[in-house]
Design an enzyme around this catalytic site. Structure first.
Site, PDB file in Angstrom:
ATOM      1  N   CYS A   1      40.463  -7.926  57.101  1.00  0.00           N
ATOM      2  CA  CYS A   1      40.521  -8.929  56.038  1.00  0.00           C
ATOM      3  C   CYS A   1      40.147  -8.320  54.689  1.00  0.00           C
ATOM      4  O   CYS A   1      39.195  -7.559  54.582  1.00  0.00           O
ATOM      5  CB  CYS A   1      39.558 -10.076  56.342  1.00  0.00           C
ATOM      6  SG  CYS A   1      40.105 -11.188  57.636  1.00  0.00           S
TER       7      CYS A   1
ATOM      8  N   ASN B   1      33.114 -11.363  67.421  1.00  0.00           N
ATOM      9  CA  ASN B   1      32.282 -10.318  66.827  1.00  0.00           C
ATOM     10  C   ASN B   1      31.356  -9.647  67.836  1.00  0.00           C
ATOM     11  O   ASN B   1      30.698  -8.659  67.502  1.00  0.00           O
ATOM     12  CB  ASN B   1      31.468 -10.886  65.663  1.00  0.00           C
ATOM     13  CG  ASN B   1      32.345 -11.240  64.477  1.00  0.00           C
ATOM     14  OD1 ASN B   1      33.432 -10.699  64.310  1.00  0.00           O
ATOM     15  ND2 ASN B   1      31.887 -12.169  63.657  1.00  0.00           N
TER      16      ASN B   1
ATOM     17  N   ARG C   1      39.312  -3.651  61.008  1.00  0.00           N
ATOM     18  CA  ARG C   1      38.194  -2.761  60.703  1.00  0.00           C
ATOM     19  C   ARG C   1      37.376  -2.405  61.939  1.00  0.00           C
ATOM     20  O   ARG C   1      36.814  -1.311  62.030  1.00  0.00           O
ATOM     21  CB  ARG C   1      37.270  -3.413  59.674  1.00  0.00           C
ATOM     22  CG  ARG C   1      37.867  -3.568  58.299  1.00  0.00           C
ATOM     23  CD  ARG C   1      36.817  -4.043  57.318  1.00  0.00           C
ATOM     24  NE  ARG C   1      35.747  -3.080  57.162  1.00  0.00           N
ATOM     25  CZ  ARG C   1      35.752  -2.085  56.280  1.00  0.00           C
ATOM     26  NH1 ARG C   1      36.798  -1.922  55.486  1.00  0.00           N
ATOM     27  NH2 ARG C   1      34.734  -1.255  56.192  1.00  0.00           N
TER      28      ARG C   1
ATOM     29  N   GLN D   1      27.349   3.765  55.543  1.00  0.00           N
ATOM     30  CA  GLN D   1      26.170   3.604  56.389  1.00  0.00           C
ATOM     31  C   GLN D   1      26.410   4.161  57.795  1.00  0.00           C
ATOM     32  O   GLN D   1      25.517   4.764  58.394  1.00  0.00           O
ATOM     33  CB  GLN D   1      25.768   2.132  56.468  1.00  0.00           C
ATOM     34  CG  GLN D   1      25.289   1.541  55.155  1.00  0.00           C
ATOM     35  CD  GLN D   1      23.952   2.097  54.721  1.00  0.00           C
ATOM     36  OE1 GLN D   1      22.956   1.983  55.428  1.00  0.00           O
ATOM     37  NE2 GLN D   1      23.919   2.727  53.558  1.00  0.00           N
TER      38      GLN D   1
END
EC number: 2.5.1.7
Length: 432
Positions: free
Chosen positions: A117, A23, A93, A126
């Site tokens: 996922c 991440n 994503r 956002q």
């Protein structure tokens, strides 16, 4: 089709090294697009399918990329393409994170609506709200999102309705080349945000406040390539910590940073797990009997949603009733049905799962419904009676490098096999 076969009953012992954070590395790779001159060298890059997908996305944008032995080299000092097609973005994503850098660098980005996922709605509004506040025009149609700006993005004040990690990262990357100062409020505070800010600053950006609720960015004219080492993966570290605890083992998790994992460390200690903070990592010693605790996922510094499924596996072995409340994603209990196939006693009430333990888990064939669920099912298999077969490994490969091999090195009875090899593997195991 591959599957993981686990036979429960072995305590784990030894040492395991944590990879660079998935991440953290994906936004760092995306940020490399911002460098108008010089090469960026990113180190400690894990060999994950998501990393290879991001490599394909950048190559499609005409960015020069090389990846070898955990080292990612990027050159973006050339004319860039501005479209990330569906064939890449649908896989992950995080591909959407190239929108901010492209918009800042060349004033246009056309990105396919993202995939990844299937764990509930993760809206991109956002991100787009931030781009529009900085002067961009955003249009959505035909499966694409297109953002454009004439001239430069303009610094402004942006308030996020929710401290989204992806939105924080995307807006940060867009703002570093904006004209003037951008202040982003109610931002994500995760360690990965701090890591991205450190990389951007090494490239010449002026980012302050990362790791707090407000980030201030003074725009600069241009960025250049930099060398950066990605932080260790706190979710992988947490997964191995649970593996040690659930088996009653003794494992040193090399690279685990306690400061990045305070909620997990606190809850595991509350369950009776002995966690010793050492200079190079964390030692985890599982108790004879685990205690039930309640968990509520929250944005950082709260308990991470990415550890919810793994902790649920641990709670199945705890004495008493635990309540797990999921507040980040509305559809992240898909692994509960798979745990039930293994004799797990779990009831769902709204956004909470009530876990009754200790459960004598039984081996079964189960499917990894998402990345972290896959890891949780493997963890449950480590203590289940008989054989557990985990399928749908494509999800697992998005976030873990050599998970099977690492667990095996710690003493787990585990194999990853093709379906036609399963009988041979089981027959060999019975002879031992």
């Amino acid at each position: 089709m591959e599957k993981i076969i686990v036979r429960g009953g072995n305590k784990l012992h030894g040492s395991v090294k944590v990879e660079g954070a998935k991440n953290a590395v994906l936004p760092v790779i995306a940020a490399s697009i911002l460098a108008e001159r010089g090469a960026s060298i990113i180190e400690e890059v894990p060999s994950l399918t998501d990393v290879y997908t991001m490599k394909e996305v950048l190559a499609n944008l005409n960015v020069g990329v090389e990846y070898e032995n955990g080292r990612f080299a990027v050159r973006a000092d050339r004319p860039l393409k501005t479209e990330a097609p569906f064939e890449y973005v649908r896989k992950m994503r995080a591909s959407f994170l190239v929108m901010g850098p492209l918009l800042a660098r060349v004033g246009r980005a056309r990105i396919a609506l993202p995939g990844g996922c299937a764990i509930g709605s993760r809206p991109i509004e956002q991100h787009l709200k931030g781009f529009e506040a900085m002067g961009a025009t955003v249009e959505i149609g035909n499966g694409f999102i297109e953002a454009r700006i004439d001239g430069k993005l303009q610094g402004t004040k942006i308030y996020l309705d929710f401290p989204s990690v992806g939105a924080t990262e995307n807006i940060m990357m867009a703002a570093v080349l904006a004209e003037g100062t951008t202040i982003i409020e109610n931002v994500a505070e995760e360690p990965e945000i701090v890591d991205l800010a450190n990389y951007l600053n090494a490239m010449g950006a002026k980012v302050r406040g990362a790791g707090t609720g407000v980030i201030r960015i003074d725009g600069v004219d241009a960025l250049q390539g930099a060398v950066h080492s990605v932080i260790p993966d706190r979710i992988e570290a947490g997964t191995f910590m649970v593996a040690a605890a659930i088996t009653g083992g003794n494992v040193f998790v090399e690279g685990a940073i306690a400061e990045h994992m305070r909620p997990l460390v606190a809850k595991m200690r509350e369950m009776g797990v002995d966690i010793i903070e050492e200079e190079a990592g964390l030692r985890v010693i599982g108790p004879e009997q685990l205690k039930a605790v309640d968990i509520k996922t929250m944005p950082h510094p709260g308990f991470p949603t990415d550890m919810q499924a793994q902790m649920m596996a641990l709670l199945l072995r705890a004495e008493g009733t635990s309540v797990v409340t999921e507040t980040v994603f509305e559809n992240r209990f898909m692994h509960v049905e798979e745990f039930r196939r293994m004799n797990g006693n779990i009831k769902i009430e709204g956004r909470s799962a009530i876990v009754s333990g200790p459960t004598s888990l039984q081996g079964a064939e189960v499917g990894a419904t998402d990345l972290r669920a896959g890891a949780a099912l493997v963890l449950a298999g480590l203590v289940a009676d008989g054989y557990t077969r985990v399928t749908e490994l494509k999800h697992l490969d998005r976030g873990y490098v050599n998970l099977t091999e690492k667990l095996k090195a710690l003493g787990a009875d585990i194999e990853r096999v093709e379906e036609h090899q399963e009988n041979e593997s089981l027959e060999a195991a019975e002879l031992i």
